[in-house]
Motif scaffolding. Structure first.
Motif, PDB file in Angstrom:
ATOM      1  N   LEU A  32       0.809  -1.220   0.000  1.00 46.37           N
ATOM      2  CA  LEU A  32       0.000   0.000   0.000  1.00 46.37           C
ATOM      3  C   LEU A  32       0.843   1.271   0.000  1.00 46.37           C
ATOM      4  CD1 LEU A  32      -2.867  -1.010   2.485  1.00 46.37           C
ATOM      5  CD2 LEU A  32      -3.013  -0.692   0.004  1.00 46.37           C
ATOM      6  N   SER A  33       2.117   1.156   0.364  1.00 47.12           N
ATOM      7  CA  SER A  33       2.987   2.337   0.353  1.00 47.12           C
ATOM      8  C   SER A  33       3.669   2.549  -0.998  1.00 47.12           C
ATOM      9  CB  SER A  33       4.057   2.205   1.439  1.00 47.12           C
ATOM     10  OG  SER A  33       4.885   1.072   1.202  1.00 47.12           O
ATOM     11  N   GLU A  34       3.417   1.659  -1.963  1.00 44.14           N
ATOM     12  CA  GLU A  34       4.034   1.785  -3.284  1.00 44.14           C
ATOM     13  C   GLU A  34       3.389   2.915  -4.086  1.00 44.14           C
ATOM     14  OE1 GLU A  34       6.643   0.232  -4.328  1.00 44.14           O
ATOM     15  OE2 GLU A  34       6.850  -1.198  -2.661  1.00 44.14           O
ATOM     16  N   ASP A  35       4.154   3.439  -5.039  1.00 48.12           N
ATOM     17  CA  ASP A  35       3.684   4.576  -5.824  1.00 48.12           C
ATOM     18  C   ASP A  35       2.503   4.221  -6.713  1.00 48.12           C
ATOM     19  OD1 ASP A  35       5.654   6.128  -4.702  1.00 48.12           O
ATOM     20  OD2 ASP A  35       7.076   5.829  -6.346  1.00 48.12           O
ATOM     21  N   TYR A  36       2.499   2.996  -7.269  1.00 47.46           N
ATOM     22  CA  TYR A  36       1.406   2.666  -8.188  1.00 47.46           C
ATOM     23  C   TYR A  36       0.068   2.549  -7.456  1.00 47.46           C
ATOM     24  CZ  TYR A  36       2.530  -2.080  -6.548  1.00 47.46           C
ATOM     25  OH  TYR A  36       2.785  -3.189  -5.781  1.00 47.46           O
ATOM     26  N   VAL A  37       0.096   2.201  -6.170  1.00 49.57           N
ATOM     27  CA  VAL A  37      -1.152   2.181  -5.395  1.00 49.57           C
ATOM     28  C   VAL A  37      -1.625   3.611  -5.138  1.00 49.57           C
ATOM     29  CG1 VAL A  37      -2.225   1.482  -3.226  1.00 49.57           C
ATOM     30  CG2 VAL A  37      -0.581  -0.039  -4.352  1.00 49.57           C
ATOM     31  N   SER A  38      -0.678   4.488  -4.787  1.00 48.98           N
ATOM     32  CA  SER A  38      -1.037   5.899  -4.574  1.00 48.98           C
ATOM     33  C   SER A  38      -1.575   6.520  -5.857  1.00 48.98           C
ATOM     34  CB  SER A  38       0.183   6.674  -4.078  1.00 48.98           C
ATOM     35  OG  SER A  38       0.673   6.127  -2.873  1.00 48.98           O
ATOM     36  N   LEU A  43     -10.112   5.688  -8.497  1.00 44.03           N
ATOM     37  CA  LEU A  43     -10.652   4.335  -8.673  1.00 44.03           C
ATOM     38  C   LEU A  43     -11.355   3.874  -7.406  1.00 44.03           C
ATOM     39  CD1 LEU A  43      -7.646   2.620 -10.516  1.00 44.03           C
ATOM     40  CD2 LEU A  43      -9.713   3.616 -11.523  1.00 44.03           C
ATOM     41  N   ARG A  44     -12.289   2.964  -7.586  1.00 47.20           N
ATOM     42  CA  ARG A  44     -13.012   2.445  -6.435  1.00 47.20           C
ATOM     43  C   ARG A  44     -12.069   1.716  -5.480  1.00 47.20           C
ATOM     44  NH1 ARG A  44     -17.795  -1.184  -8.429  1.00 47.20           N
ATOM     45  NH2 ARG A  44     -16.019  -2.128  -9.558  1.00 47.20           N
ATOM     46  N   SER A  45     -12.406   1.756  -4.188  1.00 48.35           N
ATOM     47  CA  SER A  45     -11.553   1.115  -3.180  1.00 48.35           C
ATOM     48  C   SER A  45     -11.393  -0.365  -3.453  1.00 48.35           C
ATOM     49  CB  SER A  45     -12.159   1.330  -1.783  1.00 48.35           C
ATOM     50  OG  SER A  45     -12.193   2.693  -1.456  1.00 48.35           O
ATOM     51  N   ARG A  46     -12.455  -1.025  -3.900  1.00 47.75           N
ATOM     52  CA  ARG A  46     -12.400  -2.456  -4.178  1.00 47.75           C
ATOM     53  C   ARG A  46     -11.399  -2.744  -5.308  1.00 47.75           C
ATOM     54  NH1 ARG A  46     -15.847  -6.927  -3.659  1.00 47.75           N
ATOM     55  NH2 ARG A  46     -15.664  -8.449  -5.366  1.00 47.75           N
ATOM     56  N   THR A  47     -11.405  -1.868  -6.340  1.00 47.75           N
ATOM     57  CA  THR A  47     -10.487  -2.050  -7.471  1.00 47.75           C
ATOM     58  C   THR A  47      -9.043  -1.864  -7.035  1.00 47.75           C
ATOM     59  OG1 THR A  47     -12.199  -1.263  -9.003  1.00 47.75           O
ATOM     60  CG2 THR A  47      -9.917  -1.254  -9.784  1.00 47.75           C
ATOM     61  N   VAL A  48      -8.789  -0.847  -6.226  1.00 44.92           N
ATOM     62  CA  VAL A  48      -7.425  -0.600  -5.756  1.00 44.92           C
ATOM     63  C   VAL A  48      -6.952  -1.744  -4.864  1.00 44.92           C
ATOM     64  CG1 VAL A  48      -5.965   0.959  -4.424  1.00 44.92           C
ATOM     65  CG2 VAL A  48      -7.736   1.894  -5.909  1.00 44.92           C
ATOM     66  N   MET A  49      -7.831  -2.201  -3.981  1.00 46.84           N
ATOM     67  CA  MET A  49      -7.451  -3.256  -3.038  1.00 46.84           C
ATOM     68  C   MET A  49      -7.127  -4.555  -3.754  1.00 46.84           C
ATOM     69  SD  MET A  49      -9.596  -4.849   0.191  1.00 46.84           S
ATOM     70  CE  MET A  49     -10.870  -5.550  -0.883  1.00 46.84           C
ATOM     71  N   LEU A  50      -7.992  -4.987  -4.683  1.00 48.09           N
ATOM     72  CA  LEU A  50      -7.809  -6.278  -5.333  1.00 48.09           C
ATOM     73  C   LEU A  50      -6.918  -6.189  -6.570  1.00 48.09           C
ATOM     74  CD1 LEU A  50     -11.454  -7.710  -5.090  1.00 48.09           C
ATOM     75  CD2 LEU A  50      -9.515  -8.132  -3.573  1.00 48.09           C
ATOM     76  N   GLY A  51      -7.136  -5.171  -7.393  1.00 51.04           N
ATOM     77  CA  GLY A  51      -6.437  -5.104  -8.670  1.00 51.04           C
ATOM     78  C   GLY A  51      -5.018  -4.585  -8.580  1.00 51.04           C
ATOM     79  N   TYR A  52      -4.706  -3.808  -7.541  1.00 55.36           N
ATOM     80  CA  TYR A  52      -3.375  -3.215  -7.433  1.00 55.36           C
ATOM     81  C   TYR A  52      -2.612  -3.739  -6.216  1.00 55.36           C
ATOM     82  CZ  TYR A  52      -4.639   0.124 -11.078  1.00 55.36           C
ATOM     83  OH  TYR A  52      -5.008   0.694 -12.278  1.00 55.36           O
ATOM     84  N   ALA A  53      -3.213  -3.624  -5.045  1.00 58.53           N
ATOM     85  CA  ALA A  53      -2.487  -4.009  -3.827  1.00 58.53           C
ATOM     86  C   ALA A  53      -2.414  -5.529  -3.655  1.00 58.53           C
ATOM     87  CB  ALA A  53      -3.143  -3.362  -2.606  1.00 58.53           C
ATOM     88  N   ALA A  54      -3.588  -6.176  -3.596  1.00 59.00           N
ATOM     89  CA  ALA A  54      -3.608  -7.615  -3.327  1.00 59.00           C
ATOM     90  C   ALA A  54      -2.953  -8.417  -4.442  1.00 59.00           C
ATOM     91  CB  ALA A  54      -5.051  -8.081  -3.122  1.00 59.00           C
ATOM     92  N   ARG A  55      -3.086  -7.965  -5.670  1.00 58.41           N
ATOM     93  CA  ARG A  55      -2.517  -8.705  -6.805  1.00 58.41           C
ATOM     94  C   ARG A  55      -1.001  -8.831  -6.680  1.00 58.41           C
ATOM     95  NH1 ARG A  55      -3.159  -6.941 -13.189  1.00 58.41           N
ATOM     96  NH2 ARG A  55      -1.944  -8.671 -14.069  1.00 58.41           N
TER      97      ARG A  55
END
Length: 327
Positions: free
Chosen positions: A220-226, A233-245
């Motif tokens: 979550l501290s990475e630049d692409y998540v920020s 983007l929706r929180s669900r998209t950020v959580m699953l598509g960027y962070a969790a992936r």
């Protein structure tokens, strides 16, 4: 393709080394299974001449010097002939493996998959909502992971077989039943598997949850998540598509190793519940100097672990293309 061939060559060499060690290590254990069988037969009457050599061939122990035994051992692996079991003499080792591996795959495999899915899901939420009540559950789950399997198993046996008579405490099915797809047998097998499965899930889910939670916090501290959050983007998209992936990548490798060790079963758990899986059979083989059964079980475990790791290495190369560029 070069990446796959390079990995395959490494695992072929690793398999040969493991096969050689599998041949050597049981022979370092004190005792001779042939002499054990002959001593049992001598109690019933005189042993015929040449019986020792016949038993060695039947058990798949080879003949002649150590190099001749090693060659016979390699030939038997190619032919999938592992001789007869000393513990269950004269039952073939392959017969024992077929039944015990199936029990372990169904029980330990399903319990491992369930614990991984629960742990990764809860770890993703705990990392995303760090500082909340869900995040505070992580220490309690890691406490369960620190408790040995047999303590959890004994506690569950006491609660659900002594205090409340809900589940059976031994074996993988009722001894009086015939193995098959009948409703009575399936229901009995499910009832006998519930407590061992709960033991595995409770003891392992905390490790998966903690690992995924920590990776989520780091990701979550990475630049692409920020950047994704800044795009609205929706929180669900950020959580699953960027962070969790990206956070799940280490768990993929750990999951593959766990699947490889599924075939060995949970030795202590199977001992406590007298569950007739491959871990329980390994204990019986070691106790009786059963070289053929020991070697076959170690061989199955070795190839299961190597195959799982090879598949994950290949999969990891497609998930993260940077690994294919490593020299």
């Amino acid at each position: 393709m070069r990446y796959i061939l390079r990995k395959l060559g490494f695992y072929v060499v690793a398999a040969w080394i493991a096969v050689t060690l599998n041949f050597a290590l049981p022979r370092l254990i004190p005792g001779d299974p042939v002499q054990l069988i002959m001593s049992r037969q001598s109690q019933l009457g005189p042993v015929p001449p040449g019986e020792e050599e016949v038993l060695r061939r039947m058990l798949g122990l080879g003949h002649g010097n150590i190099l001749g035994q090693y060659w016979d051992y390699l030939v038997s692996i190619v032919q999938l002939k592992f001789g007869l079991s000393v513990t269950y003499f004269p039952t073939p080792v392959t017969t024992i493996l077929r039944s015990s591996v199936l029990w372990t795959l169904v029980l330990v495999g399903m319990a491992t998959v369930i614990s991984v899915l629960i742990g990764i899901s809860l770890g993703t939420l705990a990392g995303w909502k760090r500082g909340t009540w869900l995040d505070s559950l992580v220490p309690s789950t890691t406490f369960l992971a620190a408790v040995p399997y047999f303590w959890v198993a004994l506690l569950l046996i006491y609660l659900f077989t002594q205090v409340w008579t809900v589940f059976p405490d031994q074996f993988s099915y009722d001894p009086g039943l015939t193995i098959g797809w009948s409703g009575e047998f399936v229901s009995s097998a499910v009832r006998h598997a519930i407590l061992p499965a709960i033991t595995i899930v409770l003891s392992s889910v905390g490790g998966w949850m903690l690992g995924m939670r920590n990776m989520m916090v780091s990701t979550l501290s990475e630049d692409y998540v920020s950047a994704a959050e800044a795009k609205g983007l929706r929180s669900r998209t950020v959580m699953l598509g960027y962070a969790a992936r990206n956070a799940v990548l280490p768990s993929v490798a750990g999951f593959a190793i766990s699947l490889g060790f599924v075939i060995s079963g949970s030795l202590v758990m199977e001992m406590v519940f007298s569950y007739q899986g491959i871990g329980f059979q390994l204990l019986q083989a070691v106790s009786n100097n059963d070289y053929p059964l020991m070697q076959a079980i170690f061989l199955v475990i070795t190839f299961a672990v190597l195959s799982a790791n090879f598949l994950v290495d290949v999969l990891y190369g497609f998930i993260d293309p940077r690994t294919r560029l490593a020299r």
